[in-house]
Enzyme design. Structure first.
Site, PDB file in Angstrom:
ATOM      1  N   SER A 183      41.315  38.125  57.581  1.00  0.00           N
ATOM      2  CA  SER A 183      39.976  38.430  57.089  1.00  0.00           C
ATOM      3  C   SER A 183      39.889  39.888  56.596  1.00  0.00           C
ATOM      4  O   SER A 183      40.673  40.256  55.715  1.00  0.00           O
ATOM      5  CB  SER A 183      38.976  38.096  58.201  1.00  0.00           C
ATOM      6  OG  SER A 183      37.702  37.922  57.682  1.00  0.00           O
ATOM      7  N   ASP A 348      36.962  27.231  54.272  1.00  0.00           N
ATOM      8  CA  ASP A 348      36.400  28.575  54.462  1.00  0.00           C
ATOM      9  C   ASP A 348      35.191  28.788  53.549  1.00  0.00           C
ATOM     10  O   ASP A 348      35.292  28.699  52.329  1.00  0.00           O
ATOM     11  CB  ASP A 348      37.492  29.609  54.145  1.00  0.00           C
ATOM     12  CG  ASP A 348      37.166  31.008  54.649  1.00  0.00           C
ATOM     13  OD1 ASP A 348      35.977  31.339  54.787  1.00  0.00           O
ATOM     14  OD2 ASP A 348      38.116  31.765  54.900  1.00  0.00           O
ATOM     15  N   HIS A 381      36.066  29.477  58.002  1.00  0.00           N
ATOM     16  CA  HIS A 381      36.837  30.719  58.059  1.00  0.00           C
ATOM     17  C   HIS A 381      37.703  30.754  59.322  1.00  0.00           C
ATOM     18  O   HIS A 381      38.865  31.146  59.276  1.00  0.00           O
ATOM     19  CB  HIS A 381      35.838  31.881  58.057  1.00  0.00           C
ATOM     20  CG  HIS A 381      36.418  33.226  57.775  1.00  0.00           C
ATOM     21  ND1 HIS A 381      37.072  33.535  56.608  1.00  0.00           N
ATOM     22  CD2 HIS A 381      36.425  34.373  58.512  1.00  0.00           C
ATOM     23  CE1 HIS A 381      37.458  34.811  56.630  1.00  0.00           C
ATOM     24  NE2 HIS A 381      37.082  35.328  57.777  1.00  0.00           N
TER      25      HIS A 381
END
Lengths: 401, 401
Positions: A183, A348, A381
């Site tokens: 991320s 995601d 995610h």
């Protein structure tokens, strides 16, 4: 299934580190014990040209630096993460670091081989966590004796990288076997390879991106709005005692939902006996659905060791992100020589897979040896983080290439 | 492409009706002129058992009711929509009603054949639009002489349906050729068929759902948070002069993004010359990216004729929604005899296509004649509305079945 949900529970911490994450069994019987250390820079000049004095960040390491100092791997943390990537501070800690399943003796990132380093970023969200050391708007400004607030300069992903570089140099390291991060950590990892190509041999970008496009920059701004609207925010001039905790908690609830996917809420709803037509919310506009209470109460409890201004600064760093920090992604990636591995997640909703694909395609077009493995699953995610352990052998193979 | 973007511009109004939407060329040379009328109920009892006196809603109609009163089609509007589904109030109106491309003489919903009725819902978002007539928390409470605020009872999608039913009965109508609606309008359409199976022959659910699952209920709550945090909100006790407009505007910005998809932001970003590393936001934490300014300034201008408490009540109606208003969707849909047509959009991030698919599957399992056509395209929730015109012939054929 139980294992998977327990992993997800732990990994709700990807964008929202949780002090009360569920315990995860260690792969080894003896826990790897780690120690938080402090790195200090008397003065640091930001990418935007501002000076900050007395910059301090926390860091920890796993494994042993080789005599040639050529076995270092840097782990870069996510938005709400910290330098606690693996191991435990005490044998009886409830949970280990967030990537303990990947990092340790005999694991994919093998601490019998590699010296693994992880540092708290500037403006780390967990400003009031006693295991986090960071410098940001909640830090006391030596000129005023009060927190910097919005007088703190804007910082960028590049600034996170530059502080890490100074830390590594202080250890005598001049080259990285790999930079690996999920991320927001992926942003630092790719920017490392773009900014310092002579340093970086490999990059693993997990649920990552090459740049913040218009959509992502606008979506990140949404996270800041509850804080800005909280009457306690006061344009950033608050003390910890009068902090905008309601706004911060609302921001965290929004981020949590953004980092997940309907399937996870369905599981949680089933546990709570969720149904749309609940009696309380039907009878009183002030009463919330059970699923809403669950989400917002968790966010509220997480907010206690976080700082609202730090969240605004982290958002800005992510909004300004384009790997290489040039005027375009292709320009920024032009000098990358590292091998790259991208692991986006198909479900995601936060950093959608087109972002990793675009960076991978740009690098491939420029002749870089780049691989991309799309993770499939229903967790959004966080799927990227839950499934990344299932890609342990691909990660291990990539590191040995 | 230009046509498509212009359509999208107009259709940003799906969840956010905009008084300044771009003009759309009429299919006919002579504009269909329409008139807003008022329907009054001296007393109305909500689904939750509360009484509201002097309920008023606006409505309009297109086409002519047949002598047998058997050619009526009801159009139910979306979250931020109004009863202005087609035509113009004056020949020089900048824009026609939101579904003018579908509704009119010779169009898919042919006003040469059908008598088309559309009504403002209770707690309509556009409380201060002089063409909208609604009853909600912004209405003066006859007991206090002040706006109801949170003393207004919770209302449900079923209450919207029941007010429409009373209106239709006042016109002598007892049966509907079809109920057709997008988004929140789809909730009313399906609930109509579930609650009053003897009335409803056909339902068209566009970008719709059968119920609000745990994910959707939580996501809807996120929209309310900027309002609740705005210091002007005052637990719902405000006047129009001191209204929480900043919170309302932030809520609208969140809804707009939720109703779109990255591709639309990319187009808009290209127009603005968007790049992540903009000078203003790099130099000053208080300066926003151009794409953020574009989104939030549009939201601010839309907020002027809307009411914040009405938004909270609309959210609650949607959160409580399960077609049939029973304890489960299959129970609620058990009596449906209408033919149904579902038109979800594959890129929809707001009411994801699994929601329409689940309702379609439930009906099919129960022996209902149900069709589903998935719209493909990059515009998210709004793709459903933009592409629905491209499905005009499927809609026309379904209405003639």
């Amino acid at each position: 299934m139980l294992r998977k949900l327990s992993v997800v529970w732990l990994l709700t911490s990807v964008w929202l580190v949780s002090g009360c994450a569920a315990a995860q069994p260690a792969a080894d019987s003896a826990p790897m014990l780690v120690e938080k250390q402090t790195f200090t820079l008397p003065v640091f000049t930001t990418f935007g040209g501002q000076k900050i004095e007395n910059v301090k960040v926390g860091w920890e390491s796993y494994g042993t630096l080789s005599p040639a100092k050529d076995n270092a791997i840097l782990i870069t943390h996510y938005f709400s993460g910290t330098s606690h990537a693996a191991g435990r501070y005490h044998p009886d800690d409830a949970a280990p670091g967030y990537w303990d399943a990947l990092i340790g003796p005999g694991k994919a990132i093998d601490t019998n081989k590699y010296f693994v380093v992880s540092a708290d970023t500037l403006v780390n969200l967990n400003a009031y966590d006693d295991k986090v050391i960071t410098t940001g708007p909640a830090t006391i400004n030596p000129l005023t004796g009060k927190p910097y607030g919005l007088d703190f300069p804007v910082v960028t992903i590049r600034d996170f990288v530059n502080v890490q570089k100074a830390l590594l140099e202080s250890l005598g390291i001049t080259r990285l076997h790999a930079v690996v991060g999920p991320s927001m950590g992926s942003m630092q990892a790719l920017d490392w390879a773009a900014a310092y190509p002579d340093w970086v041999e490999r990059v693993i970008s997990v649920i990552g991106s090459g740049e913040s496009d218009a959509w992502t920059t606008a979506a990140l701004e949404q996270w800041t709005m509850p804080i800005r609207l909280d009457p306690n925010w006061q344009d950033g001039n608050y003390t910890r005692e009068s902090a905008p905790v309601a706004g911060l908690a609302a921001a965290l609830a929004l981020i949590t939902q953004h980092a997940l996917h309907p399937g996870y809420f369905e599981s949680q709803g089933n546990k709570l006996g969720y149904q749309p037509l609940e009696k309380g919310p039907l009878e009183d506009i002030r009463t919330r659905h059970t699923i809403v209470d669950w989400l917002f109460n968790r966010a509220k409890s997480r907010a206690t060791h976080m700082d609202a201004n730090h969240l605004l600064y982290l958002v800005r760093a992510c909004q300004l992100y384009v790997a290489g920090h040039q005027q375009s992604l292709s320009q920024g990636l032009a000098d990358v020589s590292a091998k790259t591995l991208f692991l986006p997640a198909s479900s995601d909703l936060l950093l959608m897979p087109y972002l990793a694909e675009s960076a991978h395609d740009t690098l491939t077009d420029q002749g870089v040896n780049s691989e991309l493995i799309t993770l499939h699953g229903p967790l959004g995610h966080l799927e990227g983080v839950a499934d990344v352990q299932e890609q342990a052998s691909a990660i291990q193979a990539f590191l040995e290439k």
